[in-house]
Design an enzyme around this catalytic site. Structure first.
Site, PDB file in Angstrom:
ATOM      1  CB  THR A  95       0.662  -3.885   6.212  1.00  0.00           C
ATOM      2  OG1 THR A  95      -0.450  -3.480   5.895  1.00  0.00           O
ATOM      3  CG2 THR A  95       1.081  -2.198   6.294  1.00  0.00           C
ATOM      4  CG  ASP A  96      -2.442  -8.515   4.294  1.00  0.00           C
ATOM      5  OD1 ASP A  96      -2.327  -7.513   4.568  1.00  0.00           O
ATOM      6  OD2 ASP A  96      -3.358  -9.030   3.753  1.00  0.00           O
ATOM      7  CB  THR A 137      -1.151   0.251   1.302  1.00  0.00           C
ATOM      8  OG1 THR A 137      -1.720  -1.157   1.276  1.00  0.00           O
ATOM      9  CG2 THR A 137      -1.522   1.277   1.362  1.00  0.00           C
ATOM     10  CE  LYS A 145      -3.022  -5.238   8.824  1.00  0.00           C
ATOM     11  NZ  LYS A 145      -3.156  -5.076   6.766  1.00  0.00           N
TER      12      LYS A 145
END
Lengths: 448, 448
Positions: free
Chosen positions: A181-182, A104, A260
């Site tokens: 980020t996942d 992202t 996360k």
């Protein structure tokens, strides 16, 4: 390229300008949000009506005859996004390498689908955050690949480790890696094991909002990461992301202890059973925690191998042990079982077909390493409390303390990539190498 | 039966009394803790030296020649555990049924192995908490089975649902179920779907410390559960466990929104994306949250079926899609994929063998329901942001909002147990039935 004639016609009929609140109904789905302009967009389908939804995401709805568009009360002033590709100036500041893996942070809306896609080069991202050039000297900026982080594999981890090791070997004070980020916490664990004792910080930075959005968090994350390299010289691999919902400060979280914990908040990354190594404010202030042990010594080491035949399985009521057999049949060499509670795996004596014990015993007989973690996320496994875990232990399964399942999976593949002797792999899996296993868990780290 | 002669001899030589700090070395393992007495123990191996470890757990170390025992500085006064089986008195208080499923709350140390085993009857547990009889009238106390919660399956969920439904049909004001904590949130979700609109609270209660320990949390959990039934008449299935580490108050957490978030703390159970329904103090004070909607109407309904051919798989970098094929080959009818971030599953176009898309498409073609949740725990899935999830959506996978993976697994099996039409199952899976899917997530529920 502006909106198509037919969309333009509809919008004019409603006197809807960019920023106005709009409701679009299509196939029974209702979208409500603020109209986005298409003026600066050179590609994509000009029949798509672009809306900024209330959850902050943008969406494109293809106009057709069955689409109903209404103008509602209210409007907002839309932030204007101006990518400013700048030449990277030389300077006397500490030099860094900026690597981009995708995600992202390097993305903007894909106007073809209305979804977010990866489009930015590192230079373009930098263009949006010119402040970086006052903190560090970006000696080298490279798009290593351009992947959504859910598509990353060990091959990419190795590639990033290699680039990181080279940059630091060439004298950079630190490396910033822009990453989706996942699965950033899987990558941060992999880099931690692969590039040990880095001379300066190796900082993974991501963004929970795409970089063409006013609410983007990438700027502050990048600024804090740069301060960290310029000022701290921490010899750690970690993740630098928002500490709170607002733009107050970032956390630098040990790469092997991060997770996360939220699908969409900017403060999604949290340390598990650990304090952050430090907090960094965008003005450059850094506060270290008592848990950080500075003045590490030792040469940087590079261990870039990974055994891909490793897997992670969650167990739960009714979980079929046949899945474990399936993996062993396919030649898997190490499997992490994410148990319940203190690390319990179904071992029912009531109904033998529900018990994982035979499959675990068979796997271990075939020299497959079985490691056990907990799906509780917080706290530590402990095989000495209940009979169940003692059976697993007796079968030869390895309990790994409070290591997260994700880090354990990465560590297991990494160990098997470097070491042939199973007993040695098991021993090291249970040994704290880089802070991945806590000696003692501070109570104030729970749900931090 | 006291310690054996040889153990007694060693302990006398050291002048070690129960409560004294002792170090035992055996096979390279060092145990340090306070010596426990054996006087009241009628079974087990009297050659085992019983220690209360610093982590609060008890351990038994079988004495042999290679065991070295030392006495250290310090001692504690050991709490004395007296089970007091009492007759359950009749009273005018609200009547309840107390069911026992097993777990730590009904357990004490197994002196054979030094581990904790299930030994108590419900009456014995009650004997330890005589206060209950001043809050509610225990009309019926029954040990339904005696299982570690990791060995529970849908069969036990159905049995407990049946007993619960019967007790409430017979006029009880509520039901308390003593249950192991490991999978209590799976059971609470199952009971929520199986016994809908109960006339009063159905309260799952567990213990993070076994009931023969001074630090046991079962007493307060049981007392708060009883107050809840006596005073609130909430028509909800939920979990009543400690809200904080200390004995301050309990949370009553919606059964479909609870999760065990710590392996060992008393306040391990937390609501996910939700506030607790209420807080209960052991003196009977109850504070409801703004999220609780009281005055539910409707008859109690009993839906006790479950399709066991459902599974839950976590995806991660390198996760093999062959596992999904394996389950489809074995006739599975519904599979929950725990994706990353907003619900992303590997769909790499770089390396086709890494992509889950073909396996997902094949499963859906064979009428297997694929539901997608997030391993982030907090926040909601959202298939409209990234291309990846749109591919899954286009293939026919179902995104389930912010439902936890555990609740989704249970709901899927429960729906498939009652409904043959796949489209209807998919529709209901995405529909909020009991609060399992949040309309809006309050920011103050993150890491609560």
């Amino acid at each position: 390229m502006p909106y198509s004639k037919k969309v333009d016609f509809i919008l004019r009929k409603l006197s809807a300008k960019p920023g106005d609140r709009i409701r679009v109904r299509k196939n029974g789905v209702v979208y409500e949000g603020f109209l986005l302009p298409r003026e600066d967009v050179d590609f994509g389908d000009s029949d798509c009506i672009l809306l900024k939804l209330d959850n902050g995401y943008n969406v494109g709805i293809k106009y057709s005859e069955n689409v109903v568009v209404e103008k509602l009360e209210g409007s907002v002033e839309l932030g204007v996004f101006k990518p400013l590709p700048t030449k990277i100036p030389p300077s006397e500041l500490p030099s860094i390498t900026l690597l981009s893996a995708g995600g992202t942070i390097t993305s903007r809306i894909d106007y073809y689908t209305g979804a977010v896609a990866m489009l930015f080069s590192p230079e373009e991202v930098l263009g949006v955050v010119p402040e970086l050039n006052e903190i560090v000297r970006i000696r080298n900026a490279e798009r290593v690949f351009n992947l959504s982080s859910e598509d990353m594999t060990y091959r990419e981890w190795i590639k990033l480790a290699e680039k990181t090791y080279n940059a630091l070997s060439e004298g950079d004070s630190g490396v910033i890696i822009m990453h989706g980020t996942d699965t950033m916490h899987y990558t941060s664990a992999a880099l931690s094991f692969m590039v040990q004792n880095p001379p300066g910080p190796v900082v993974l930075v991501g963004s929970q909002r795409s970089s063409d959005r006013g609410s983007r968090d990438s700027d502050m994350n990048l600024i804090c990461a740069s301060h960290l390299i310029a000022k701290s010289r921490l010899r750690e691999v970690g993740i630098c992301m928002h500490g709170e919902m607002g733009d107050t400060y970032c956390l630098f979280i040990r790469g092997v202890k991060a997770r996360k914990m939220h699908t969409s908040r900017r403060d999604a990354f949290r340390p598990i059973n650990d304090l952050p190594l430090c907090k960094i404010w965008p003005d450059g202030k850094i506060v270290y925690t008592s848990q950080y042990v500075p003045n590490k010594s030792g040469e940087m080491c590079f261990y870039p191998y990974f055994e891909p035949k490793v897997a992670l399985l969650k167990t739960y009521p009714g979980s079929p042990p046949s899945v474990l057999n399936h993996l062993v049949d396919r030649g898997y060499r190490g499997i992490v079982l994410e148990g319940t509670g203190l690390g319990h795996i179904p071992t029912s004596t009531l109904r033998k077909e529900d018990s994982w014990l035979p499959a675990v015993e068979r796997a271990i007989e075939e020299d497959v390493i079985i490691a056990i973690t907990s799906q509780c996320i917080y706290g530590s496994t402990n095989p000495y409390v209940y009979r169940n875990a003692r059976l697993m232990l007796a079968a030869g399964a390895v309990y790994v303390g409070d290591m997260t399942s994700e880090t354990c999976y990465v560590k297991l593949g990494w160990l098997l990539g470097h070491i042939d002797n199973s007993e040695e792999v098991k021993r090291l899996l249970q040994t704290n190498l880089l802070g991945e296993i806590s000696n003692r868990i501070r109570p104030d780290t729970y749900l931090l």
